[in-house]
Write an enzyme that holds these catalytic residues in place. Structure first.
Site, PDB file in Angstrom:
ATOM      1  CE  LYS A 135      34.370  -3.408 -19.341  1.00 58.94           C
ATOM      2  NZ  LYS A 135      33.108  -3.146 -19.919  1.00 58.94           N
ATOM      3  CG  HIS A 182      22.219   9.081 -19.111  1.00 55.14           C
ATOM      4  ND1 HIS A 182      22.179   7.778 -18.836  1.00 55.14           N
ATOM      5  CD2 HIS A 182      21.465   9.633 -17.844  1.00 55.14           C
ATOM      6  CE1 HIS A 182      21.484   7.767 -17.890  1.00 55.14           C
ATOM      7  NE2 HIS A 182      21.182   8.692 -17.128  1.00 55.14           N
TER       8      HIS A 182
END
Length: 202
Positions: A65, A109
């Site tokens: 990552k 979200h």
């Protein structure tokens, strides 16, 4: 005018809503770059049609990552990006970007956090049988949907509402709440942190 980059992995409806808010002069920002981890995602076509530069990558092509985030960071810095806006980006943000854009990474979200974090929040809420659902805009930290809440908006679930109707209502709220919240962030020194079920006040 605030320079932002939008990160997305899917169809990009919130990306489109942000662009429309900018065009209507309701959001004082420019989308300098789209970052996408799915080469075939429809959001790429949205960016092409809007004339927004994009950078697409595949995580499996990198050893870590940290490695792909350093490449992304170079892209962001080349565009002088000031804020990162996540819009259906399905990866956790790592240390490289969290450090470089501390308190300048925002996510939306489809639940009233802290309830139903993670994937398929709508399905989680339906399975639980909640009577109130909604949308949360929050700062991003190292966890999954765990950062400080900025704004929320809720709605009551009627007994005959199908999943598709619920999702339509969530998208409607998202497309209004996200640009409004971003505008608040970009134009004020302080942020009015709200409690669950409140909207950010003008």
């Amino acid at each position: 005018m605030t320079k932002i980059a939008v990160f997305a992995s899917g169809s990009g409806s919130n990306f489109g809503a942000i662009l429309q808010a900018i065009e209507r002069k309701e959001l004082d920002a420019t989308v300098e770059l789209l970052i996408c981890d799915k080469p075939n995602a429809y959001v790429m076509e949205r960016a092409r049609q809007a004339g927004v530069d994009s950078f697409v990558f595949q995580a499996k092509s990198f050893s870590s990552k940290e490695q792909y985030e350093r490449v992304i960071l170079e892209q962001l810095q080349s565009k002088n990006v000031e804020w990162i806006v996540l819009a259906g980006y399905m990866r956790l943000i790592g240390t490289v970007l969290l450090t470089s854009y501390e308190k300048r990474i925002i996510n939306i979200h489809p639940s009233l956090l802290p309830a139903f974090a993670g994937k398929d929040a709508v399905g989680q809420a339906i399975d639980y049988g909640v009577k109130v659902m909604g949308v949360t805009v929050h700062f991003v930290d190292e966890g999954m949907d765990t950062g400080p809440i900025i704004s929320q908006q809720s709605f009551h679930v009627q007994g005959d509402m199908s999943r598709s109707v619920i999702e339509d209502q969530i998208h409607f709220i998202e497309h209004e709440l996200y640009p409004e919240t971003l505008q608040q962030l970009f134009t004020k020194k302080g942020v009015h942190m709200v409690n669950a079920n409140e909207r950010m006040e003008e």
